[in-house]
Every structure is written in structure tokens, then in C-alpha cells.
Design a protein around this motif. Structure first.
Motif, PDB file in Angstrom:
ATOM      1  N   SER A  63       0.847  -1.189   0.000  1.00 26.75           N
ATOM      2  CA  SER A  63       0.000   0.000   0.000  1.00 26.75           C
ATOM      3  C   SER A  63       0.882   1.238   0.000  1.00 26.75           C
ATOM      4  CB  SER A  63      -0.947   0.009   1.210  1.00 26.75           C
ATOM      5  OG  SER A  63      -0.201   0.042   2.406  1.00 26.75           O
ATOM      6  N   GLY A  64       0.265   2.351  -0.346  1.00 25.63           N
ATOM      7  CA  GLY A  64       1.030   3.586  -0.376  1.00 25.63           C
ATOM      8  C   GLY A  64       0.131   4.797  -0.291  1.00 25.63           C
ATOM      9  N   ILE A  93       3.798   2.717 -10.984  1.00 24.13           N
ATOM     10  CA  ILE A  93       4.484   3.932 -10.526  1.00 24.13           C
ATOM     11  C   ILE A  93       5.965   3.602 -10.385  1.00 24.13           C
ATOM     12  CG2 ILE A  93       4.707   5.681  -8.725  1.00 24.13           C
ATOM     13  CD1 ILE A  93       1.839   5.072  -7.873  1.00 24.13           C
ATOM     14  N   GLN A  94       6.810   4.420 -10.999  1.00 23.53           N
ATOM     15  CA  GLN A  94       8.261   4.246 -10.901  1.00 23.53           C
ATOM     16  C   GLN A  94       8.846   5.427 -10.135  1.00 23.53           C
ATOM     17  OE1 GLN A  94      10.524   3.325 -14.506  1.00 23.53           O
ATOM     18  NE2 GLN A  94      12.059   4.816 -13.853  1.00 23.53           N
ATOM     19  N   LYS A 112       3.965  -2.165  -9.184  1.00 31.79           N
ATOM     20  CA  LYS A 112       3.205  -2.752 -10.290  1.00 31.79           C
ATOM     21  C   LYS A 112       1.737  -2.922  -9.906  1.00 31.79           C
ATOM     22  CE  LYS A 112       5.467  -4.309 -13.292  1.00 31.79           C
ATOM     23  NZ  LYS A 112       5.897  -3.735 -14.543  1.00 31.79           N
ATOM     24  N   ASP A 113       0.885  -2.723 -10.888  1.00 29.89           N
ATOM     25  CA  ASP A 113      -0.558  -2.919 -10.725  1.00 29.89           C
ATOM     26  C   ASP A 113      -1.117  -2.140  -9.536  1.00 29.89           C
ATOM     27  OD1 ASP A 113      -0.711  -4.605 -12.964  1.00 29.89           O
ATOM     28  OD2 ASP A 113      -0.083  -6.328 -11.766  1.00 29.89           O
ATOM     29  N   TRP A 142       6.090  -5.508  -7.029  1.00 33.99           N
ATOM     30  CA  TRP A 142       7.089  -4.446  -7.144  1.00 33.99           C
ATOM     31  C   TRP A 142       8.415  -5.025  -7.600  1.00 33.99           C
ATOM     32  CZ3 TRP A 142      11.327  -3.979  -3.638  1.00 33.99           C
ATOM     33  CH2 TRP A 142      11.301  -4.861  -2.552  1.00 33.99           C
ATOM     34  N   GLU A 143       9.202  -4.158  -8.219  1.00 34.56           N
ATOM     35  CA  GLU A 143      10.534  -4.526  -8.714  1.00 34.56           C
ATOM     36  C   GLU A 143      11.535  -3.491  -8.224  1.00 34.56           C
ATOM     37  OE1 GLU A 143      10.226  -4.582 -12.972  1.00 34.56           O
ATOM     38  OE2 GLU A 143       8.746  -6.191 -12.977  1.00 34.56           O
TER      39      GLU A 143
END
Length: 155
Positions: A63-64, A93-94, A112-113, A142-143
Motif C-alpha cells: 500500500s502507499g 508507478i516508478q 506494479k498494478d 514491485w521490482e
């Protein structure tokens, strides 16, 4: 005893934020702040011969939250689209942090997503200097294609 050099603290404002929605990549320079985190989900495990229980990680959830200047309708468009069609849109979001003064280099995280929890539809404040808006979201993966290097003396 070795300690960190002050120059190696990463500047809070030297970052980049890009959002990719349905193949369109936006430079979100109007971002004021963003924070994303994961929370591990755990199960309590009873163990014979112990008075306490163990804890086993069984998954995670992401979450963010972010604050943006109130000068884009992109998220309102996504909310409107959901209201009108029932189609929920996911996006990436990057975030890249890089301070040229620091010796740690740069770190990039790609969420991601992502999916917004909701959002502000309209706003004004006759007493404010500027308008901003908060946005809460979740993400599915996430990556980390780039990571900070270790400070000298850490190893």
C-alpha cells in the motif's frame, strides 16, 4: 569507529516519479511526496515444547500514499471511468531517488498494478497558498531494478 558522511544522506527532493497508465507514461513532476510500503502477513504457529508461539510469514500486501499538487485530472478520470463503466484501471508507478552528492548512487522502485482507493473530485480553499490532494493506493507487485550501493565502511 567509522560513521556516515553527511553528504551521503539522500536529498528528499531529488527524485523522479513516473506513472504508466495503459501504455501512456507520465512524468509526475507535480508529486510532493510518496511513500509505499509492504506489510508482511504472518500466522502464529503453535510449537510443542515452547511456551510461546512462533511466527511464520505467509504473504504480504502493498500500500502507499502520495500527495500531489492539485493540477491534474488523471486520477479523477480513472475514478469517473470506473463510475461510468465499472472498469477499474491498474497502473505502475516508478520512483527513482538519486542525489549526485551522495556516494550511494541511485535506487529505482517500480510499483506494479497500482489501484487508487478513492480520490478528491473537487476542491477549493480561499485561504490556502496552493491546492494539493492526497491519494491512497494499493499495489500487487514491485521490482527494484536499481539499488543503492553500500556506504564505505558498511562491510
Amino acid at each position: 569507529m567509522q560513521s556516515m558522511n553527511a553528504k551521503d544522506a539522500v536529498s528528499a527532493s531529488l527524485a523522479e516519479c513516473f506513472i504508466t497508465i495503459e501504455g501512456n507514461r507520465y512524468n509526475f513532476m507535480q508529486a510532493i511526496n510518496l511513500e509505499a510500503s509492504i506489510e508482511k502477513t504472518k500466522s502464529e504457529i503453535p510449537i510443542l515444547g515452547r511456551t510461546g508461539k512462533g511466527n511464520k510469514t505467509t504473504g504480504w500486501k502493498g500500500s502507499g500514499s502520495a500527495t500531489f499538487h492539485y493540477n491534474t485530472s488523471i486520477f479523477r478520470e480513472l475514478l469517473y471511468r470506473y463510475k461510468e463503466t465499472g472498469q477499474d484501471v491498474y497502473f505502475d508507478i516508478q520512483i527513482t531517488n538519486e542525489d549526485p552528492t551522495s556516494s550511494v548512487g541511485r535506487q529505482t522502485i517500480i510499483l506494479k498494478d497500482c489501484n487508487v482507493d478513492g480520490g478528491i473530485l473537487a476542491k477549493f480553499d480561499a485561504d490556502a497558498e496552493y491546492l494539493d490532494e492526497d491519494l491512497d493506493f494499493t499495489f500487487e507487485d514491485w521490482e527494484m531494478p536499481e539499488q543503492f550501493s553500500h556506504l564505505q565502511g558498511m562491510q
